[in-house]
Scaffold this active site. Structure first.
Site, PDB file in Angstrom:
ATOM      1  N   LYS A  99      45.316  46.305  43.341  1.00 52.61           N
ATOM      2  CA  LYS A  99      44.640  45.005  43.399  1.00 52.61           C
ATOM      3  C   LYS A  99      43.159  45.251  43.585  1.00 52.61           C
ATOM      4  O   LYS A  99      42.766  46.040  44.451  1.00 52.61           O
ATOM      5  CB  LYS A  99      45.206  44.210  44.592  1.00 52.61           C
ATOM      6  N   LYS A 135      40.425  48.925  40.753  1.00 52.11           N
ATOM      7  CA  LYS A 135      39.188  48.245  40.328  1.00 52.11           C
ATOM      8  C   LYS A 135      39.009  48.494  38.828  1.00 52.11           C
ATOM      9  O   LYS A 135      39.523  49.476  38.312  1.00 52.11           O
ATOM     10  CB  LYS A 135      37.987  48.827  41.095  1.00 52.11           C
ATOM     11  N   ASP A 175      34.721  39.939  39.956  1.00 51.48           N
ATOM     12  CA  ASP A 175      33.711  40.681  40.732  1.00 51.48           C
ATOM     13  C   ASP A 175      32.388  40.324  40.047  1.00 51.48           C
ATOM     14  O   ASP A 175      32.306  39.283  39.374  1.00 51.48           O
ATOM     15  CB  ASP A 175      33.997  42.195  40.699  1.00 51.48           C
ATOM     16  N   THR A 219      35.394  34.924  49.884  1.00 54.18           N
ATOM     17  CA  THR A 219      34.677  36.131  50.325  1.00 54.18           C
ATOM     18  C   THR A 219      33.508  35.740  51.233  1.00 54.18           C
ATOM     19  O   THR A 219      33.321  36.326  52.310  1.00 54.18           O
ATOM     20  CB  THR A 219      34.184  36.952  49.114  1.00 54.18           C
ATOM     21  N   ASN A 250      28.625  34.371  43.604  1.00 55.33           N
ATOM     22  CA  ASN A 250      29.771  33.778  44.295  1.00 55.33           C
ATOM     23  C   ASN A 250      29.764  34.068  45.799  1.00 55.33           C
ATOM     24  O   ASN A 250      29.875  33.151  46.624  1.00 55.33           O
ATOM     25  CB  ASN A 250      31.061  34.292  43.644  1.00 55.33           C
TER      26      ASN A 250
END
Ligand code: NDP
Length: 458
Positions: A99, A135, A175, A219, A250
């Site tokens: 993940k 990733k 990301d 986040t 973000n």
């Protein structure tokens, strides 16, 4: 203890670090992340040296289970074929499906994705949820591309990536350069090729098709929940504090939103060109309009607030870090705060740093903060709220059910509070009270090591 230049005394540990450096000499970001983590694990490795050595635990931990690299051809709006490189690093699946996010940025290469994948193993372990570390991404640059170009790129990228992912195999998310729009295009292509509605194969989806409430904010909000706990444990709070935030994507936007909710004032935010300073507090509605709607540059803030000040980046200290503030939240990219910057921040009265980005602080700068009694929240703990909420999104997809906003937000808050407490406890147990860098690495490592040992040499 946090400085990668520090030699460790444990022979096995030093041998592994040397071997990885020799093998991966061309991967500086990965070496930096690996060394930062491994050096802090010395007290645990010392205690279990024979056990780990016999099963080559550290050698296996530092070698990805798999790296996939592929060609991504796509047609630009002029009908010209463009070619980028795509990657997925499936680093460690001992705790659960791989993940971790996908990054689309011209700087992306194997070293950067290995560093991010390695960090992700530890971060995911800290969440307490069943997710392994991975990733991926591409050196594709989304800046200046039309919506159709973004869609065609995402479709081509997923045409290859779909061979290697699945809701029980590997679950990517966003990301840098990958937000709700890109996840939508990626999910659509996955569904078309597989002819199967596996909602749990990607997280960060829109609410209409399996996304979770609070994932967008997670986040940034999580970073502030961690910061609140860290300050509380040290007799402080956020109310009335001044804040600077690098980035305006973000993580940065929702970190700012929660900082305001906790009574703090955000004086500056940035993008890769420069920063704005607003003495009355940065107006987040304007930032959202510029960044989320217009996809413009932060400089445009001056069109709305002429009294604000814009400073272009130049030299080795990003302009935003020259603004005087008590709470520092790096939420842009890696190695954003070097020692020179750390010295300026400390001289300007910083009391706490919270890493919203992954590895935004160089090891010597981390060391400097800790030596100068600046509270330091390491990214792999402090920015884990995003992936934790992604795991909650997967849980909701599996149940074919969704929780309401408050339910998810409370779970996120609980997870971040718990991560802080685990970091605090592990640091104390090994004699590093108040050093949350050491605490995070040790708390995560103990869990991963146990899972890897239980599963045999694979
Ligand atoms: P976004 O793409 O939404 O925003 C990235 C921001 O950082 C932009 O303001 C961008 O400016 C700036 N930035 C990017 N690269 C650079 C650079 N080389 N130098 C200076 N500024 C730069 O990304 P996110 O907010 O999602 O991610 C930010 C950080 O947080 C990354 O380190 C990411 O790995 C980490 N993170 C993200 C999570 C998530 O859930 N999204 C979860 C955990 C960590 P510009 O527009 O000019 O490029």
């Amino acid at each position: 203890m946090t400085n990668s230049a520090v030699m460790v005394k444990n022979e096995y540990l030093q041998e592994v670090i040397n071997k990885v450096k020799e093998k991966c000499g061309f991967e500086p970001e990965f070496i930096q992340a690996m060394e930062e983590v491994l050096t802090t694990l010395e007290p645990v490795v010392q205690k279990h040296e024979k056990e780990y050595k016999d099963i080559a635990l550290l050698e296996r931990l530092t070698e990805p289970e798999r790296i996939i690299s592929f060609r991504v051809p796509w047609l630009d709006d002029n009908g010209k074929v463009q070619v980028n490189r795509g990657y997925r690093v499936q680093f460690n699946g001992a705790i659960g499906p791989y993940k971790g996010g996908l990054r689309f940025h011209p700087s992306v290469n194997q070293s950067i994705l290995k560093f991010l994948g390695f960090e992700q193993i530890f971060k995911n372990a800290l969440t307490g949820l069943p997710i392994g570390g991975g990733k991926g991404g591409s050196d594709f640059d989304p800046k200046g591309k039309s919506d159709n170009e973004i869609m065609r790129f995402c479709q081509s990228f997923m045409t290859e990536l779909q061979k290697y992912i699945g809701q029980d195999v590997d679950v990517p998310a966003g990301d840098i350069g990958v937000g709700a729009r890109e996840i939508g295009y990626l999910f659509g292509q996955f569904r078309k090729i597989r002819n199967s509605y596996e909602a749990g194969v990607l997280t960060g989806k829109g609410l209409e098709y399996g996304g979770s409430l609070v994932r967008t904010q997670a986040t940034g909000y999580g970073l502030l929940y961690f910061m609140r706990e860290m300050l509380k444990a040290n007799g402080q709070n956020l109310n009335g504090k001044t804040v600077i935030i690098s980035g305006s994507g973000n993580v940065a936007i929702y970190a700012a939103e929660k900082a305001y909710e906790f009574g703090a004032k955000v004086l500056g935010m940035s993008d890769s060109n420069g920063c704005i300073y607003d003495e009355n507090g940065v107006n987040l509605d304007i930032i959202k309009e510029i960044k989320e709607v217009k996809r413009g540059r932060i400089k445009e803030y001056l069109n709305y607030v002429p009294n604000a000040i814009y400073s272009e980046n130049s030299g080795s200290v990003p302009a935003v870090y020259k603004i005087k503030a008590e709470i520092i939240l790096p939420c842009a990219t890696q190695n954003d705060i070097n020692l020179e910057t750390a010295k300026i921040l400390v001289a300007n009265g910083a009391i706490a740093v919270g890493e919203g980005a992954n590895m935004p602080t160089t090891p010597d700068a981390v060391e400097y903060f800790i030596q100068n009694k600046v509270l330091f929240a390491p990214g792999k703990a402090a920015n884990a709220g995003g992936v934790a909420t992604s795991a909650l999104e997967m849980a909701q997809n599996s149940m074919r059910y969704s929780w309401n906003y408050d339910e998810v937000d409370q779970k996120l808050d609980g997870i971040m509070t718990n991560i802080f407490k685990n970091c605090e406890k592990a640091a104390k147990e090994y004699g590093y009270e108040g050093n949350y860098v050491v605490g995070a690495n040790i708390a995560a490592f103990r869990k991963i090591a146990k899972a890897m040992r239980a599963q045999g040499v694979i």
